[in-house]
Motif scaffolding. Structure first.
Motif, PDB file in Angstrom:
ATOM      1  N   SER A 172      -6.754 -32.220  82.739  1.00 32.47           N
ATOM      2  CA  SER A 172      -5.630 -31.414  83.234  1.00 32.47           C
ATOM      3  C   SER A 172      -6.012 -29.961  83.408  1.00 32.47           C
ATOM      4  N   GLU A 173      -6.993 -29.485  82.638  1.00 36.95           N
ATOM      5  CA  GLU A 173      -7.420 -28.090  82.762  1.00 36.95           C
ATOM      6  C   GLU A 173      -8.515 -27.910  83.813  1.00 36.95           C
ATOM      7  N   HIS A 174      -8.986 -28.990  84.379  1.00 34.37           N
ATOM      8  CA  HIS A 174     -10.003 -28.906  85.434  1.00 34.37           C
ATOM      9  C   HIS A 174      -9.401 -28.918  86.831  1.00 34.37           C
ATOM     10  N   VAL A 175      -8.242 -29.543  86.977  1.00 35.53           N
ATOM     11  CA  VAL A 175      -7.669 -29.731  88.313  1.00 35.53           C
ATOM     12  C   VAL A 175      -6.566 -28.709  88.560  1.00 35.53           C
ATOM     13  N   PRO A 176      -6.186 -28.502  89.834  1.00 33.46           N
ATOM     14  CA  PRO A 176      -5.062 -27.610  90.124  1.00 33.46           C
ATOM     15  C   PRO A 176      -3.758 -28.176  89.587  1.00 33.46           C
ATOM     16  N   GLN A 177      -2.762 -27.316  89.423  1.00 35.25           N
ATOM     17  CA  GLN A 177      -1.487 -27.726  88.835  1.00 35.25           C
ATOM     18  C   GLN A 177      -0.834 -28.864  89.612  1.00 35.25           C
ATOM     19  N   ASN A 178      -0.999 -28.879  90.915  1.00 26.44           N
ATOM     20  CA  ASN A 178      -0.339 -29.912  91.714  1.00 26.44           C
ATOM     21  C   ASN A 178      -1.074 -31.247  91.691  1.00 26.44           C
ATOM     22  N   ARG A 179      -2.093 -31.385  90.835  1.00 31.23           N
ATOM     23  CA  ARG A 179      -2.818 -32.650  90.703  1.00 31.23           C
ATOM     24  C   ARG A 179      -2.937 -33.090  89.244  1.00 31.23           C
ATOM     25  N   THR A 185      -2.911 -50.560  84.425  1.00 33.06           N
ATOM     26  CA  THR A 185      -4.040 -49.705  84.795  1.00 33.06           C
ATOM     27  C   THR A 185      -3.869 -49.154  86.205  1.00 33.06           C
ATOM     28  N   LEU A 186      -3.520 -50.036  87.143  1.00 35.52           N
ATOM     29  CA  LEU A 186      -3.346 -49.603  88.530  1.00 35.52           C
ATOM     30  C   LEU A 186      -2.083 -48.773  88.704  1.00 35.52           C
ATOM     31  N   SER A 187      -1.031 -49.143  87.996  1.00 36.09           N
ATOM     32  CA  SER A 187       0.243 -48.436  88.128  1.00 36.09           C
ATOM     33  C   SER A 187       0.166 -47.007  87.604  1.00 36.09           C
ATOM     34  N   ALA A 188      -0.649 -46.789  86.567  1.00 38.18           N
ATOM     35  CA  ALA A 188      -0.768 -45.440  86.004  1.00 38.18           C
ATOM     36  C   ALA A 188      -1.250 -44.451  87.058  1.00 38.18           C
ATOM     37  N   PHE A 189      -2.197 -44.884  87.925  1.00 38.28           N
ATOM     38  CA  PHE A 189      -2.658 -44.009  89.006  1.00 38.28           C
ATOM     39  C   PHE A 189      -1.481 -43.608  89.901  1.00 38.28           C
ATOM     40  N   THR A 190      -0.695 -44.609  90.287  1.00 34.56           N
ATOM     41  CA  THR A 190       0.413 -44.379  91.220  1.00 34.56           C
ATOM     42  C   THR A 190       1.471 -43.485  90.601  1.00 34.56           C
ATOM     43  N   ILE A 191       1.811 -43.743  89.348  1.00 40.26           N
ATOM     44  CA  ILE A 191       2.818 -42.918  88.667  1.00 40.26           C
ATOM     45  C   ILE A 191       2.359 -41.465  88.612  1.00 40.26           C
ATOM     46  N   GLY A 192       1.077 -41.244  88.336  1.00 39.93           N
ATOM     47  CA  GLY A 192       0.548 -39.883  88.305  1.00 39.93           C
ATOM     48  C   GLY A 192       0.713 -39.173  89.630  1.00 39.93           C
ATOM     49  N   ALA A 193       0.376 -39.870  90.732  1.00 42.59           N
ATOM     50  CA  ALA A 193       0.527 -39.270  92.058  1.00 42.59           C
ATOM     51  C   ALA A 193       1.989 -38.993  92.379  1.00 42.59           C
ATOM     52  N   LEU A 194       2.888 -39.893  91.948  1.00 43.93           N
ATOM     53  CA  LEU A 194       4.316 -39.693  92.194  1.00 43.93           C
ATOM     54  C   LEU A 194       4.856 -38.500  91.416  1.00 43.93           C
ATOM     55  N   ILE A 195       4.352 -38.283  90.210  1.00 47.68           N
ATOM     56  CA  ILE A 195       4.782 -37.104  89.436  1.00 47.68           C
ATOM     57  C   ILE A 195       4.422 -35.829  90.177  1.00 47.68           C
ATOM     58  N   ASP A 196       3.205 -35.774  90.717  1.00 49.76           N
ATOM     59  CA  ASP A 196       2.787 -34.595  91.471  1.00 49.76           C
ATOM     60  C   ASP A 196       3.657 -34.391  92.712  1.00 49.76           C
ATOM     61  N   ARG A 197       4.118 -35.480  93.287  1.00 57.47           N
ATOM     62  CA  ARG A 197       4.897 -35.382  94.532  1.00 57.47           C
ATOM     63  C   ARG A 197       6.371 -35.106  94.272  1.00 57.47           C
ATOM     64  N   PHE A 198       6.976 -35.792  93.310  1.00 58.47           N
ATOM     65  CA  PHE A 198       8.424 -35.721  93.119  1.00 58.47           C
ATOM     66  C   PHE A 198       8.854 -35.034  91.822  1.00 58.47           C
ATOM     67  N   GLY A 199       7.936 -34.791  90.907  1.00 55.98           N
ATOM     68  CA  GLY A 199       8.278 -34.135  89.655  1.00 55.98           C
ATOM     69  C   GLY A 199       8.480 -35.120  88.517  1.00 55.98           C
ATOM     70  N   LEU A 200       8.276 -34.640  87.306  1.00 55.06           N
ATOM     71  CA  LEU A 200       8.337 -35.478  86.108  1.00 55.06           C
ATOM     72  C   LEU A 200       9.708 -36.111  85.916  1.00 55.06           C
ATOM     73  N   LEU A 201      10.758 -35.328  86.031  1.00 47.56           N
ATOM     74  CA  LEU A 201      12.092 -35.832  85.716  1.00 47.56           C
ATOM     75  C   LEU A 201      12.516 -36.955  86.659  1.00 47.56           C
ATOM     76  N   ARG A 202      12.325 -36.772  87.951  1.00 44.91           N
ATOM     77  CA  ARG A 202      12.728 -37.796  88.912  1.00 44.91           C
ATOM     78  C   ARG A 202      11.967 -39.106  88.698  1.00 44.91           C
ATOM     79  N   VAL A 203      10.658 -38.992  88.485  1.00 48.29           N
ATOM     80  CA  VAL A 203       9.845 -40.199  88.282  1.00 48.29           C
ATOM     81  C   VAL A 203      10.261 -40.921  87.006  1.00 48.29           C
ATOM     82  N   THR A 204      10.549 -40.161  85.966  1.00 45.86           N
ATOM     83  CA  THR A 204      10.967 -40.773  84.700  1.00 45.86           C
ATOM     84  C   THR A 204      12.307 -41.479  84.836  1.00 45.86           C
TER      85      THR A 204
END
Length: 437
Positions: free
Chosen positions: A145-152, A293-312
């Motif tokens: 998380s400290e290596h990538v930009p905030q939006n990733r 395993t596969l879903s975790a990737f997708t959830i991560g990308a969705l958080i970056d796109r729509f935000g933590l609260l909406r995805v949760t």
């Protein structure tokens, strides 16, 4: 710290960092979990042959549990130095502390050769493994998380979380392969050692590869500005960020319930509830683990796109529905077990909201310690209580296990809703880097 706060695309260097971190995490979790697949054989080899079977198994799984008990202490110690001397050093050390004991377990003499020294050495190796795993997941989440930009950050945590659950999948596949290729006698004689030796060797290779990683830009910026924590990081966390600790522990409860019940306990539960063959339930476990395993990737990308609260708020109810579908559908027709397990695994990718919440909840100078303390203490508590609670609930209701998971998930969702109000609650203090989107 510019890289950490920008919205730039991922670079080739970011991709290499994420790949090496995820690979190392997968191998480290494989090394930790492979023990449970061969616990019965290990019990017969490392304890006196005249010991009652129930006591042999109790001591065998007691040694397995010792690894969990060592997690909080190991995690806090590694995190302490991670916040004071650098993330990369502890990130590399954790995989060494896992790989070497795994390799040693694979070549340990048994009780027949060295008597009671055999189970004692096995216990010591499991303690080292537990200490290592206590630092690996929190350290890896903080590192990426400290290596990538905030939006990733969501994607980075998702790739890492997928790598960790992928390690459980590798363990399941290795156990299946060993049992397919070798007879029970061959497994008892020598083949049980193969998964440990393979895991240890590949773990050491992963440690070597991690030497090509760079320290995180966030830590380098703190070091350049001389803003590293001067006091004990844990003292800072407990005195200044108690709300963040509480929220992090509650969401970890959700993660623990999902992983322990849906991934680890469901095969045994399905055998008990419906009389299914162990091999069928193992296939279902593999399907669920692949799904998460596969879903975790997708959830991560969705958080970056729509935000933590909406995805949760969207992902939480979806997971609960898939969990109930797994238990109710299998009760109606056991032929549905494998596809419903895969669906529940996809829903369980919700667990990726947990590392995202935690790395955002603590400011950079105590982030490693805050995440590690909250995660490991909560996992030690709830990881121990969850199997007991599930067994008690199962006596009253065949859906007791899924009721428990649903309850923990609702609590986790509630904690994230509160966390989303952090600016008004001051959850992580004024020095936290950024609010939840």
């Amino acid at each position: 710290m510019a890289d950490a706060v920008s919205s730039r695309p991922l670079t080739r260097g970011d991709a290499k960092t994420l790949a090496l971190a995820s690979l190392g995490g997968a191998l480290e979790f494989y090394d930790f979990i492979i023990y449970v697949f061969f616990a019965v054989v290990i019990g017969r080899l490392f304890f006196p042959p005249d010991m009652p079977e129930w006591l042999e198994q109790l001591q065998t799984f007691g040694i397995f549990a010792a690894g969990y008990l060592a997690r909080p202490l190991g995690g806090v110690i590694l995190a302490h130095f991670g916040d004071k001397t650098g993330r990369k050093r502890m990130f590399t050390l954790s995989i060494f502390m896992m790989a070497l004991p795994t390799l040693i377990i694979g070549i340990l003499p048994t009780y027949e050769s060295i008597g009671y020294l055999a189970p004692l050495l096995l216990l010591v190796m499991r303690v080292f493994q537990g200490a290592a795993i206590g630092g690996e997941a929190p350290g890896a989440w903080v590192f990426v998380s400290e290596h990538v930009p905030q939006n990733r950050i969501g994607l980075a945590c998702g790739l890492l979380t997928g790598g960790l659950t992928g390690g459980i999948l590798l363990g399941s596949l290795m156990a299946t392969l060993i049992n397919y290729v070798y007879s029970p006698t061959e497994i008892h004689d020598f083949a049980w050692r193969i998964p440990f030796i393979v895991g240890g060797v590949f773990g050491l290779v992963a440690m070597y590869l991690r030497r090509w990683l760079h320290e995180t830009p966030v830590f380098e910026a703190m070091r350049a500005r001389k803003t590293l924590v001067a006091d004990m990081p844990l003292k800072q966390v407990l005195s200044g960020y108690r709300p963040a600790v509480v929220v992090s522990m509650l969401v970890t409860w959700m993660l623990t319930a999902i992983v322990v019940v849906i991934i680890l306990m469901t095969p045994t539960l399905m055998q008990r509830l419906h009389g299914l063959a162990p091999l069928i339930t193992l296939y279902a476990s593999i399907a669920a683990t692949l799904g998460i395993t596969l879903s975790a990737f997708t959830i991560g990308a969705l958080i970056d796109r729509f935000g933590l609260l909406r995805v949760t708020l969207a992902g939480g109810p979806f997971f609960v529905v898939t969990a109930y579908a797994l238990f109710i559908g299998t009760a109606a027709d056991t032929a549905y077990l494998i596809p419903l397990s895969a669906l529940a695994g996809i829903g369980a990718g919700l667990i990726n909201v947990v590392p995202y919440t935690m790395v955002k909840a603590f400011p950079d100078y105590v982030r490693f310690t805050g995440v590690s303390f909250s995660y490991n203490v909560a996992y030690a508590i709830f990881g121990g209580l969850t199997p007991i609670a599930v067994q008690l609930l199962l006596v009253a209701d065949g859906l007791g296990p899924v009721h428990y998971v649903a309850g923990a998930t609702v609590i986790g969702i509630g904690a994230i809703v509160v966390y989303s109000l952090r600016p008004s609650l001051g959850l992580a203090g004024k020095v936290a880097q950024s609010p939840v989107r």
